[in-house]
Motif scaffolding. Sequence first.
Motif, PDB file in Angstrom:
ATOM      1  N   ASP A 151     -32.412   9.524  62.240  1.00  0.00           N
ATOM      2  CA  ASP A 151     -33.287  10.654  61.989  1.00  0.00           C
ATOM      3  C   ASP A 151     -33.700  10.562  60.422  1.00  0.00           C
ATOM      4  O   ASP A 151     -32.755  10.334  59.526  1.00  0.00           O
ATOM      5  N   VAL A 152     -35.000  10.750  60.210  1.00  0.00           N
ATOM      6  CA  VAL A 152     -35.359  10.890  58.724  1.00  0.00           C
ATOM      7  C   VAL A 152     -34.462  10.003  57.668  1.00  0.00           C
ATOM      8  O   VAL A 152     -34.226  10.100  56.578  1.00  0.00           O
ATOM      9  N   ILE A 153     -34.344   8.730  58.224  1.00  0.00           N
ATOM     10  CA  ILE A 153     -33.689   7.595  57.644  1.00  0.00           C
ATOM     11  C   ILE A 153     -34.100   7.385  56.146  1.00  0.00           C
ATOM     12  O   ILE A 153     -33.314   6.645  55.335  1.00  0.00           O
ATOM     13  N   ASN A 154     -35.447   7.370  56.120  1.00  0.00           N
ATOM     14  CA  ASN A 154     -36.045   6.717  54.753  1.00  0.00           C
ATOM     15  C   ASN A 154     -35.765   7.881  53.615  1.00  0.00           C
ATOM     16  O   ASN A 154     -36.468   7.841  52.688  1.00  0.00           O
ATOM     17  N   LEU A 155     -35.227   9.106  54.070  1.00  0.00           N
ATOM     18  CA  LEU A 155     -34.967  10.106  52.859  1.00  0.00           C
ATOM     19  C   LEU A 155     -33.780   9.626  52.294  1.00  0.00           C
ATOM     20  O   LEU A 155     -33.258  10.668  51.572  1.00  0.00           O
ATOM     21  N   ILE A 156     -32.698   8.779  52.748  1.00  0.00           N
ATOM     22  CA  ILE A 156     -31.347   8.836  52.446  1.00  0.00           C
ATOM     23  C   ILE A 156     -31.138   8.239  50.990  1.00  0.00           C
ATOM     24  O   ILE A 156     -30.213   8.614  50.288  1.00  0.00           O
ATOM     25  N   SER A 157     -32.136   7.780  50.353  1.00  0.00           N
ATOM     26  CA  SER A 157     -32.007   7.334  49.078  1.00  0.00           C
ATOM     27  C   SER A 157     -32.830   8.029  47.936  1.00  0.00           C
ATOM     28  O   SER A 157     -34.106   8.242  48.276  1.00  0.00           O
ATOM     29  N   LYS A 158     -32.069   8.950  47.286  1.00  0.00           N
ATOM     30  CA  LYS A 158     -32.930   9.810  45.983  1.00  0.00           C
ATOM     31  C   LYS A 158     -32.480   9.056  44.580  1.00  0.00           C
ATOM     32  O   LYS A 158     -31.525   8.595  44.644  1.00  0.00           O
ATOM     33  N   ASP A 159     -33.601   9.380  43.740  1.00  0.00           N
ATOM     34  CA  ASP A 159     -33.269   9.190  42.603  1.00  0.00           C
ATOM     35  C   ASP A 159     -32.231  10.044  42.198  1.00  0.00           C
ATOM     36  O   ASP A 159     -32.456  11.307  41.753  1.00  0.00           O
ATOM     37  N   PRO A 160     -31.106   9.357  41.540  1.00  0.00           N
ATOM     38  CA  PRO A 160     -30.036  10.239  41.255  1.00  0.00           C
ATOM     39  C   PRO A 160     -30.436  11.043  39.880  1.00  0.00           C
ATOM     40  O   PRO A 160     -29.770  12.332  39.641  1.00  0.00           O
ATOM     41  N   ALA A 161     -31.535  10.868  39.103  1.00  0.00           N
ATOM     42  CA  ALA A 161     -31.916  11.954  38.082  1.00  0.00           C
ATOM     43  C   ALA A 161     -32.624  12.976  38.630  1.00  0.00           C
ATOM     44  O   ALA A 161     -32.869  14.224  38.119  1.00  0.00           O
ATOM     45  N   LEU A 162     -33.107  12.945  40.079  1.00  0.00           N
ATOM     46  CA  LEU A 162     -33.590  14.188  40.718  1.00  0.00           C
ATOM     47  C   LEU A 162     -35.070  14.915  40.126  1.00  0.00           C
ATOM     48  O   LEU A 162     -34.949  15.948  39.754  1.00  0.00           O
TER      49      LEU A 162
END
Length: 582
Positions: free
Chosen positions: A224-235
């Motif tokens: 499920d929505v697996i390409n959303l798991i990596s976020k830029d830590p700076a947000l």
Amino acid sequence: MTQIPGNESRPVSAGGSAARPEGWWRNAVVYQIYPRSFMDSNTDGMGDLPGITSKLDYLHQLGVDVVWLSPVYTSPQDDNGYDISNYQDIDPTFGTLADLDALIRGLHQRGMKLVMDLVVNHTSDEHPWFVESRDPASPKRDWYWWRPARAGHEPGTEGAEPNNWESAFSGSAWQFDEVSGEYFLHLFSRKQPDLNWENPEVRQAIYAMMRWWVERGVDGFRMDVINLISKDPALPDGEVKPGRRFASSFRSVANGPRIHEFLHEMNREVLAGNNLLTVGEMPGASVEEARLYTDPARQELDMVFTFEHMNLDQVAGSSKWDLMELHLPRLKENLAHWQTALDEVGWNSLYWNNHDQPRAVSRFGDDSHEHRVNSAKTLGTILHMHKGTPYVYQGEELGMTNSYFTEITQYQDIESINYHADATSLGMEAAHVLASLAVKSRDNARTPVQWDDSRHAGFTGGIPWLPNNPNYVEVNAAAAVADPDSVFHHYRKLIKLRHDHPVVVEGTFALLLPEHDHLYAFTRSYQEQVLLTVANCSSGVVEIPPGALPDLAGAELLLGTHRDSSAATLQPWESRILLLKR
């Protein structure tokens, strides 16, 4: 008939990777089950695992190879099970682990496999991990995205959110938590806090859970929505469109900086050597990105779900609710682009609908009484003759249609209800909002499967959790199985073609008549075989332009929707699959 085993509590052996030859999923057909709407065994109005097990012979007759099971894990059900509070147990709504073991056993005995939904971008806010993380001193604090209020703002006030991301279900993607004095990130419901994949402990906990399911007998994962798991830590803040307060979180986080690293690590830790089927749901992924995700040399995933063709009936750059007419040349161009771009590199997943999309025959076909059957058959023909792994969503093989609810009180889907509230509060006419919901709401796909013409369509002896589509008296499985000319038997023949003809699996794709407004035609070529598919995607008679198709002399009709398949005209929603003579 194979005997369905009892509900023993011990885990089921998967048979190991030997039961799953390398690349077995290439010629497989996957059937998606949305458990709460499939079959109810205990009259509580909600589908369940024993209900699914009771229908395995139906699926075996259809000929599918794999069942993809939408979430049945323990959950508060804020988003119908996609908010998980225990990854290693079954929600009582659906049964028990013993019931799931019985389902796995029943599938394996019939030569079918099970793919589980993997929801690891977020958990429920009732998951023990999150409950513990609410304590700022907890070792699990960093398992989620906790952040203080924006500098210069009072926590909990408007504009104090750590950044301007929007939830997929409307409003800010941040929820203030008074217990700990900070905000947590939720790209979906506020009861679905996002996991922090930057933390290696989170990743290892997820991999351990996945290995537990593989050892229990599961044959793969739909992620499920697996390409959303990596976020830029700076947000960082996202770009805000005029007239909107928040920025799209999808555009801000999709295909993030470490996504390939995370998926390769998951492959190494869990998938490698097990020959599992893996498919990633990836909103916002381009074909170039899909090539990277599905290139076998990179050891990430087998295939992804693209969303581009799901956006062609909405105004460009707008929300899914802003409707526009879909023109066939645009659809053909998009699907052909994915066919050619992934050829010899990755692998396509093929689908018209699922639990998040409206019914295919209502959206892409003609669901009127006159044309429903043939348009459902023709949509199936087009999809299954493309290169890739086809996915059949429950009821698609029956030509089930949208329900076209007329009142907001009929809806249960959180996305639909939130959209109605937000749109009407901004002054949009309720009739306009309801018109969009009738076409695109996820509840269109979630009405119970129509098994027969008895009360509540044979789905339950109680009151169904979502109203039945009133057309179940005409559109149901019992009638379809009994009718050799039904949508069900057309799908059964399509699946058999894939199993019997390597050209359907391996053939190179070539689009014909790309600009034609009504004809969808293409070839598949492999070794000495050429397969031609030609379809009339309209509710009128269409002439085949002279010389537009390859020489049909000596061609063998493998499957058609109409009896007379030699004419130079195609009847409304007529399709033909021909094996050409070379």
